[in-house]
Motif scaffolding. Structure first.
Motif, short mmCIF file in Angstrom:
data_model
loop_
_atom_site.label_atom_id
_atom_site.label_comp_id
_atom_site.label_asym_id
_atom_site.label_seq_id
_atom_site.Cartn_x
_atom_site.Cartn_y
_atom_site.Cartn_z
N SER A 138 0.83 -1.20 0.00
CA SER A 138 0.00 0.00 0.00
C SER A 138 0.87 1.26 0.00
CB SER A 138 -0.89 -0.01 1.25
OG SER A 138 -1.33 1.28 1.58
N ALA A 139 0.55 2.18 -0.89
CA ALA A 139 1.28 3.45 -0.95
C ALA A 139 1.07 4.26 0.33
CB ALA A 139 0.84 4.26 -2.17
N THR A 140 -0.12 4.20 0.90
CA THR A 140 -0.38 4.91 2.16
C THR A 140 0.48 4.34 3.28
OG1 THR A 140 -2.63 5.44 1.47
CG2 THR A 140 -2.17 5.53 3.83
N ASP A 141 0.62 3.01 3.33
CA ASP A 141 1.47 2.40 4.35
C ASP A 141 2.93 2.81 4.18
OD1 ASP A 141 -0.80 1.16 5.34
OD2 ASP A 141 -0.33 -0.81 4.49
N VAL A 142 3.41 2.89 2.95
CA VAL A 142 4.79 3.33 2.71
C VAL A 142 4.94 4.77 3.17
CG1 VAL A 142 6.48 3.89 0.91
CG2 VAL A 142 5.29 1.69 0.86
N ARG A 143 3.99 5.61 2.81
CA ARG A 143 4.05 7.01 3.25
C ARG A 143 4.12 7.10 4.77
NH1 ARG A 143 1.30 10.84 5.40
NH2 ARG A 143 -0.76 9.96 5.48
N ASN A 144 3.26 6.39 5.45
CA ASN A 144 3.24 6.43 6.91
C ASN A 144 4.55 5.92 7.51
OD1 ASN A 144 0.65 7.45 6.79
ND2 ASN A 144 -0.33 5.47 7.14
N ALA A 145 5.11 4.87 6.94
CA ALA A 145 6.37 4.32 7.43
C ALA A 145 7.52 5.31 7.20
CB ALA A 145 6.67 2.98 6.76
N LEU A 146 7.53 5.98 6.06
CA LEU A 146 8.58 6.98 5.79
C LEU A 146 8.47 8.15 6.76
CD1 LEU A 146 8.61 7.04 1.86
CD2 LEU A 146 10.17 5.84 3.40
N VAL A 147 7.24 8.57 7.03
CA VAL A 147 7.02 9.66 8.00
C VAL A 147 7.55 9.25 9.37
CG1 VAL A 147 5.23 10.94 9.25
CG2 VAL A 147 5.05 10.67 6.77
N THR A 148 7.28 8.03 9.79
CA THR A 148 7.73 7.54 11.09
C THR A 148 9.25 7.52 11.18
OG1 THR A 148 5.74 6.20 11.33
CG2 THR A 148 7.60 5.62 12.73
N ARG A 149 9.92 7.02 10.13
CA ARG A 149 11.40 6.98 10.16
C ARG A 149 11.98 8.38 10.14
NH1 ARG A 149 16.44 6.09 7.39
NH2 ARG A 149 17.70 4.75 8.73
N ALA A 150 11.43 9.26 9.34
CA ALA A 150 11.93 10.65 9.31
C ALA A 150 11.82 11.27 10.70
CB ALA A 150 11.16 11.47 8.28
N ALA A 151 10.69 11.08 11.36
CA ALA A 151 10.50 11.64 12.70
C ALA A 151 11.46 11.01 13.70
CB ALA A 151 9.06 11.44 13.15
N ASN A 152 11.72 9.71 13.56
CA ASN A 152 12.61 9.00 14.47
C ASN A 152 14.03 9.58 14.44
OD1 ASN A 152 13.10 6.75 16.33
ND2 ASN A 152 14.35 5.91 14.69
N PHE A 153 14.46 10.07 13.29
CA PHE A 153 15.81 10.64 13.15
C PHE A 153 15.79 12.16 13.05
CE2 PHE A 153 16.56 6.23 11.95
CZ PHE A 153 17.70 5.96 12.68
N ASP A 154 14.66 12.79 13.42
CA ASP A 154 14.51 14.24 13.34
C ASP A 154 14.89 14.79 11.96
OD1 ASP A 154 13.58 14.58 15.95
OD2 ASP A 154 15.63 14.55 16.75
N GLN A 155 14.40 14.11 10.94
CA GLN A 155 14.64 14.54 9.56
C GLN A 155 13.32 14.97 8.94
OE1 GLN A 155 17.80 11.77 7.59
NE2 GLN A 155 16.31 10.46 8.60
N VAL A 156 13.42 15.76 7.92
CA VAL A 156 12.23 16.15 7.16
C VAL A 156 11.96 15.13 6.06
CG1 VAL A 156 11.22 17.92 5.68
CG2 VAL A 156 12.60 18.58 7.66
N ARG A 162 -0.86 10.89 -5.29
CA ARG A 162 -1.85 10.56 -4.26
C ARG A 162 -1.60 9.12 -3.82
NH1 ARG A 162 -6.94 12.80 -7.49
NH2 ARG A 162 -6.56 15.02 -7.19
N SER A 163 -1.52 8.91 -2.53
CA SER A 163 -1.23 7.56 -2.05
C SER A 163 -2.49 6.79 -1.66
CB SER A 163 -0.28 7.61 -0.85
OG SER A 163 -0.81 8.38 0.20
N ARG A 164 -3.53 7.49 -1.30
CA ARG A 164 -4.75 6.83 -0.80
C ARG A 164 -5.33 5.87 -1.84
NH1 ARG A 164 -8.64 10.35 2.28
NH2 ARG A 164 -7.63 9.37 4.04
N GLY A 165 -5.49 4.62 -1.41
CA GLY A 165 -6.12 3.61 -2.26
C GLY A 165 -5.25 3.07 -3.38
N LYS A 166 -3.96 3.41 -3.39
CA LYS A 166 -3.07 2.95 -4.46
C LYS A 166 -2.01 2.02 -3.91
CE LYS A 166 -3.57 6.80 -7.60
NZ LYS A 166 -2.98 7.92 -8.25
N THR A 167 -1.55 1.17 -4.81
CA THR A 167 -0.39 0.34 -4.48
C THR A 167 0.87 1.06 -4.96
OG1 THR A 167 -0.36 -0.86 -6.57
CG2 THR A 167 -1.75 -1.78 -4.80
N ILE A 168 2.00 0.60 -4.48
CA ILE A 168 3.26 1.17 -4.96
C ILE A 168 3.42 0.88 -6.45
CG2 ILE A 168 5.78 0.98 -4.78
CD1 ILE A 168 4.42 2.67 -2.59
N GLN A 169 2.94 -0.26 -6.93
CA GLN A 169 3.03 -0.55 -8.36
C GLN A 169 2.30 0.51 -9.18
OE1 GLN A 169 4.80 -3.25 -9.98
NE2 GLN A 169 4.53 -1.61 -11.47
#
Length: 194
Positions: free
Chosen positions: A39-57, A149-156
């Motif tokens: 899921s593209a939304t899941d990838v987006r959320n995971a990237l946001v979490t890692r960025a926040a974990n390392f205080d990165q934008v 737009r990530s909502r409802g899309k796959t990474i493919q």
């Protein structure tokens, strides 16, 4: 259950319920064969979490250019996913021979124009077309970033948008793009979309 998540304590990724380490810089690496299940939304959320974990934008996800059994930290496809602090982007670098009758700015504007119908049809937007000066003459390179737009899309589905944009950029550079060939690409994408 999310198709992708980031584990801050161990700096690991979970993709389709399987734990894995990241790439050279710890970034998420996706295998080509799993793109349609992620899921593209899941990838987006995971990237946001890692960025926040390392205080990165920003944070990025790479796509392996080889099948999973052969993967060992690269090589990667040119298409990559990015979180820029505001939106999920898909990015790639377009390399072409330097045109005799134009400068970088003219080419960047032309690339943006040639991509607009494709982007409109896919619900995407142009974020930027910037010269990449790490390439030397006779090559001219541009880093192209598209907001998707990530909502409802796959990474493919998102990678397909970038692949279509790359085809249009190549046709432009080769001098083979016409209104008809661009329309065929857009119509083909429209038929392939659910």
């Amino acid at each position: 259950m999310p198709t992708v998540k980031y584990l801050p304590r161990s700096d690991e990724w979970v993709v389709l319920e399987s734990r894995r380490r990241g790439g050279d810089m710890g970034e998420l690496v996706l295998m080509e064969e799993e793109l349609s299940a992620v899921s593209a939304t899941d990838v987006r959320n995971a990237l946001v979490t890692r960025a926040a974990n390392f205080d990165q934008v920003e944070e990025q996800a790479l796509i392996s250019a080889v099948p999973e059994g052969y993967f060992d930290e690269g090589p990667y496809r040119d298409v990559r996913l990015m979180w820029d602090g505001e939106a999920l982007l898909v990015a790639f670098t377009h390399v072409m021979t330097w045109p005799e009758d134009a400068d970088e700015e003219d080419v960047a504007i032309a690339l943006g124009r040639i991509l607009m119908p494709h982007l409109r049809q896919s619900g995407s937007q142009m974020k930027s077309v910037e010269p990449n000066y790490s390439y030397v003459a006779p090559d001219l390179a541009f880093d192209i970033m598209l907001t998707v737009r990530s909502r409802g899309k796959t990474i493919q589905e998102i990678v397909d948008i970038a692949d279509g944009a790359q085809l249009l950029c190549s046709a432009f550079s080769d001098g083979t793009v016409t209104r008809e060939s661009a329309a065929d690409l857009i119509r083909g994408r429209r038929r392939a979309s659910p």
